[in-house]
Design a protein around this motif. Structure first.
Motif, PDB file in Angstrom:
ATOM      1  N   ALA A  36       1.459  22.389   3.211  1.00  0.00           N
ATOM      2  CA  ALA A  36      -0.150  22.512   3.155  1.00  0.00           C
ATOM      3  C   ALA A  36      -0.699  22.754   1.553  1.00  0.00           C
ATOM      4  O   ALA A  36      -0.130  23.372   0.956  1.00  0.00           O
ATOM      5  N   GLY A  37      -1.515  22.056   1.412  1.00  0.00           N
ATOM      6  CA  GLY A  37      -2.605  22.133   0.212  1.00  0.00           C
ATOM      7  C   GLY A  37      -1.783  21.328  -0.962  1.00  0.00           C
ATOM      8  O   GLY A  37      -2.245  21.734  -2.167  1.00  0.00           O
ATOM      9  N   ILE A  38      -0.898  20.416  -0.877  1.00  0.00           N
ATOM     10  CA  ILE A  38      -0.445  19.706  -1.928  1.00  0.00           C
ATOM     11  C   ILE A  38      -1.554  18.557  -2.319  1.00  0.00           C
ATOM     12  O   ILE A  38      -2.100  18.050  -1.594  1.00  0.00           O
ATOM     13  N   HIS A  88      -4.663  27.311   2.028  1.00  0.00           N
ATOM     14  CA  HIS A  88      -4.500  25.934   2.039  1.00  0.00           C
ATOM     15  C   HIS A  88      -4.892  25.385   3.362  1.00  0.00           C
ATOM     16  O   HIS A  88      -4.865  25.699   4.258  1.00  0.00           O
ATOM     17  N   SER A  89      -5.353  23.873   3.072  1.00  0.00           N
ATOM     18  CA  SER A  89      -5.442  23.082   4.477  1.00  0.00           C
ATOM     19  C   SER A  89      -4.664  21.806   4.276  1.00  0.00           C
ATOM     20  O   SER A  89      -4.041  21.574   3.052  1.00  0.00           O
ATOM     21  N   ASN A  90      -4.212  20.953   5.202  1.00  0.00           N
ATOM     22  CA  ASN A  90      -3.591  19.934   5.000  1.00  0.00           C
ATOM     23  C   ASN A  90      -4.243  18.797   4.551  1.00  0.00           C
ATOM     24  O   ASN A  90      -3.579  17.992   3.844  1.00  0.00           O
ATOM     25  N   ASP A  91      -5.440  18.373   4.704  1.00  0.00           N
ATOM     26  CA  ASP A  91      -6.183  17.575   4.226  1.00  0.00           C
ATOM     27  C   ASP A  91      -7.602  18.085   3.899  1.00  0.00           C
ATOM     28  O   ASP A  91      -8.019  19.123   4.374  1.00  0.00           O
ATOM     29  N   PRO A  92      -8.476  17.713   2.896  1.00  0.00           N
ATOM     30  CA  PRO A  92      -9.418  18.080   2.437  1.00  0.00           C
ATOM     31  C   PRO A  92     -10.398  17.939   3.415  1.00  0.00           C
ATOM     32  O   PRO A  92     -10.520  17.119   4.237  1.00  0.00           O
ATOM     33  N   GLY A  93     -11.344  19.247   3.859  1.00  0.00           N
ATOM     34  CA  GLY A  93     -12.227  19.017   4.961  1.00  0.00           C
ATOM     35  C   GLY A  93     -11.761  19.444   6.155  1.00  0.00           C
ATOM     36  O   GLY A  93     -12.462  19.492   7.178  1.00  0.00           O
ATOM     37  N   THR A  94     -10.307  19.621   6.562  1.00  0.00           N
ATOM     38  CA  THR A  94      -9.928  20.079   7.755  1.00  0.00           C
ATOM     39  C   THR A  94      -9.640  21.462   7.684  1.00  0.00           C
ATOM     40  O   THR A  94      -9.872  22.434   6.693  1.00  0.00           O
ATOM     41  N   SER A  95      -9.333  22.146   8.876  1.00  0.00           N
ATOM     42  CA  SER A  95      -9.106  23.665   8.899  1.00  0.00           C
ATOM     43  C   SER A  95      -8.069  24.068   8.253  1.00  0.00           C
ATOM     44  O   SER A  95      -6.986  23.317   7.765  1.00  0.00           O
TER      45      SER A  95
END
Length: 172
Positions: free
Chosen positions: A106-108, A69-76
């Motif tokens: 993360a990843g919601i 998972h990442s916190n925002d799409p396109g982020t690490s």
């Protein structure tokens, strides 16, 4: 003037002793990616200055520390305690009472899943990922847990005795 400075310093020290902030960050931990947690094998993390915090799953769920998972799409991508839809993780604070508990998720994806966090006992929180009706879900993860704690009453008493000693010294 000198006494006022000492008094302010003493009260500042006492105020910082009354409450401490702690964080468990799965990116900064030494918990290896792939560590699996089941109902029979909980994960206990010892937090310096606080004590142990236990992560265990409900029922037959299996969760693991991973990098999906990442916190925002396109982020690490971040390390997190990964959960599928329907999984439940029970977080128990085994040290002093935990206050202001905050979970970094993360990843919601709001269109696919919802996270439900409930305090089931004084020091126990249930964290559950629920799939929204008829939508696919890749789950979510607990990236970090932050909280403050109140130390043992003896620490507060020692701080109060120190403040009283300064006040009595000033009166003499």
């Amino acid at each position: 003037m000198k006494t006022k400075t000492l008094l302010i310093a003493a009260f500042s020290m006492a105020a910082t002793a009354l409450c401490q902030a702690f964080t468990i960050d799965f990116n900064a931990l030494v918990v290896p990616v792939g560590t699996t947690i089941t109902s029979s094998t909980p994960l206990t993390i010892n937090v310096d200055g606080y004590g142990p915090v236990r992560f265990e799953v409900g029922g037959t769920d299996v969760v693991q520390v991973g990098t999906t998972h990442s916190n925002d799409p396109g982020t690490s991508i971040v390390n997190s305690l990964e959960m599928d839809g329907g999984d439940t993780v029970v977080v128990t604070f085994l040290g002093p009472e935990a206050l202001n508990v905050d979970f970094d998720i993360a990843g919601i994806n709001p269109s696919e899943e919802a996270v439900q966090i409930t305090q089931s006992a004084l020091r126990t929180y249930e964290f559950q990922v629920n799939t929204i009706a008829n939508e696919g879900s890749n789950g979510a993860g607990i990236a970090a847990v932050s909280w403050t704690s109140v130390p043992e009453p003896s620490s507060a008493v020692l701080g109060a005795i120190g403040a009283c000693a300064i006040l009595l010294r000033r009166r003499r």
